[in-house]
Design a protein around this motif. Structure first.
Motif, mmCIF file in Angstrom:
data_model
loop_
_atom_site.group_PDB
_atom_site.id
_atom_site.type_symbol
_atom_site.label_atom_id
_atom_site.label_comp_id
_atom_site.label_asym_id
_atom_site.label_seq_id
_atom_site.Cartn_x
_atom_site.Cartn_y
_atom_site.Cartn_z
ATOM 1 N N THR A 7 0.841 -1.199 0.000
ATOM 2 C CA THR A 7 0.000 0.000 0.000
ATOM 3 C C THR A 7 0.878 1.251 0.000
ATOM 4 O O THR A 7 2.080 1.193 0.306
ATOM 5 N N TRP A 8 0.257 2.372 -0.313
ATOM 6 C CA TRP A 8 0.986 3.646 -0.262
ATOM 7 C C TRP A 8 1.492 3.901 1.153
ATOM 8 O O TRP A 8 2.591 4.413 1.347
ATOM 9 N N TRP A 9 0.693 3.557 2.158
ATOM 10 C CA TRP A 9 1.100 3.770 3.551
ATOM 11 C C TRP A 9 2.361 2.963 3.857
ATOM 12 O O TRP A 9 3.299 3.478 4.473
ATOM 13 N N ILE A 11 4.636 1.912 1.764
ATOM 14 C CA ILE A 11 5.751 2.496 1.006
ATOM 15 C C ILE A 11 6.257 3.743 1.710
ATOM 16 O O ILE A 11 7.467 3.938 1.880
ATOM 17 N N ASP A 12 5.343 4.594 2.136
ATOM 18 C CA ASP A 12 5.749 5.834 2.812
ATOM 19 C C ASP A 12 6.512 5.529 4.095
ATOM 20 O O ASP A 12 7.547 6.141 4.373
ATOM 21 N N ILE A 40 9.769 7.010 -7.643
ATOM 22 C CA ILE A 40 8.966 7.516 -6.523
ATOM 23 C C ILE A 40 9.767 7.465 -5.222
ATOM 24 O O ILE A 40 9.846 8.469 -4.512
ATOM 25 N N ARG A 44 10.899 10.929 -3.140
ATOM 26 C CA ARG A 44 10.525 11.082 -1.724
ATOM 27 C C ARG A 44 11.763 11.236 -0.846
ATOM 28 O O ARG A 44 11.801 12.094 0.036
ATOM 29 N N ASP A 92 13.347 0.336 -6.536
ATOM 30 C CA ASP A 92 12.287 -0.266 -5.732
ATOM 31 C C ASP A 92 12.697 -1.619 -5.179
ATOM 32 O O ASP A 92 12.469 -1.923 -4.017
ATOM 33 N N PHE A 143 3.799 -2.894 -6.481
ATOM 34 C CA PHE A 143 3.843 -1.603 -5.812
ATOM 35 C C PHE A 143 2.571 -0.824 -6.129
ATOM 36 O O PHE A 143 1.937 -1.062 -7.161
ATOM 37 N N PRO A 144 2.177 0.114 -5.256
ATOM 38 C CA PRO A 144 0.898 0.808 -5.467
ATOM 39 C C PRO A 144 0.845 1.592 -6.777
ATOM 40 O O PRO A 144 -0.225 1.775 -7.334
ATOM 41 N N TRP A 145 1.989 2.020 -7.284
ATOM 42 C CA TRP A 145 1.982 2.763 -8.548
ATOM 43 C C TRP A 145 1.826 1.841 -9.763
ATOM 44 O O TRP A 145 1.690 2.311 -10.880
ATOM 45 N N GLU A 147 -0.482 -0.948 -9.558
ATOM 46 C CA GLU A 147 -1.635 -1.793 -9.314
ATOM 47 C C GLU A 147 -2.850 -1.528 -10.197
ATOM 48 O O GLU A 147 -3.546 -2.456 -10.575
#
Length: 154
Positions: A7-9, A11-12, A40, A44, A92, A143-145, A147
């Motif tokens: 999820t994005w969470w 990954i962050d 990404i 970040r 990644d 990865f979320p980007w 999906e």
């Protein structure tokens, strides 16, 4: 092949964890984002670490899940030299390691003083174990980007 969906969470959180380790152990002068998957995380990290200079390299290796070319090819090279710079190469995942091998050689050729590899994840069989990574898996990582592909009407 089994898949793991991130999820994005997640990954962050992983990127902030990597940033904390980089602050303690290796503050780069330049971050090289490996297109596409490393862009990404590289962007970040650049922001979180105080707008560190960001450059991009595009390397083509994978064609599809589990299918890749014989050898990675640099399609968009890193611009400018890196003489005397501390460089973090960000991707990644370190899967076979072949893409990272090509990028490491290019960064050395451009004169980097010190190089560290930073990845969100790594596979147990990789030839390049990242200096900094968050998790290890033998599954295909989505990865979320990646999906949700866009659909267009004609």
């Amino acid at each position: 092949m089994d898949k793991v969906y991130l999820t994005w969470w997640q990954i962050d959180r992983a990127i902030f964890s990597l940033a904390d380790e980089l602050r303690k152990k290796f503050m780069p002068d330049v971050i090289i984002g490996v297109a596409r998957g490393g862009l990404i995380p590289a962007v970040r990290l650049s922001h979180i670490l105080g707008d560190i200079e960001l450059r991009v390299v595009d390397v083509k290796f994978y064609v599809d899940i589990g299918t890749h070319n014989e050898k990675p090819v640099i399609r968009i090279p890193i611009h400018g030299d890196l003489k005397g710079k501390k460089v973090a190469i960000v991707d990644d995942v370190s899967d076979t390691g072949k893409t990272l091998e090509v990028v490491i050689e290019e960064v050395k050729r451009l004169g980097a003083e010190e190089i560290k590899v930073v990845c969100l994840s790594m596979k147990p069989w990789t030839s390049v174990v990242p200096d900094f990574y968050v998790f290890r898996t033998d599954k295909w990582i989505v990865f979320p980007w990646e999906e949700f592909p866009a659909v267009s009407r004609e």
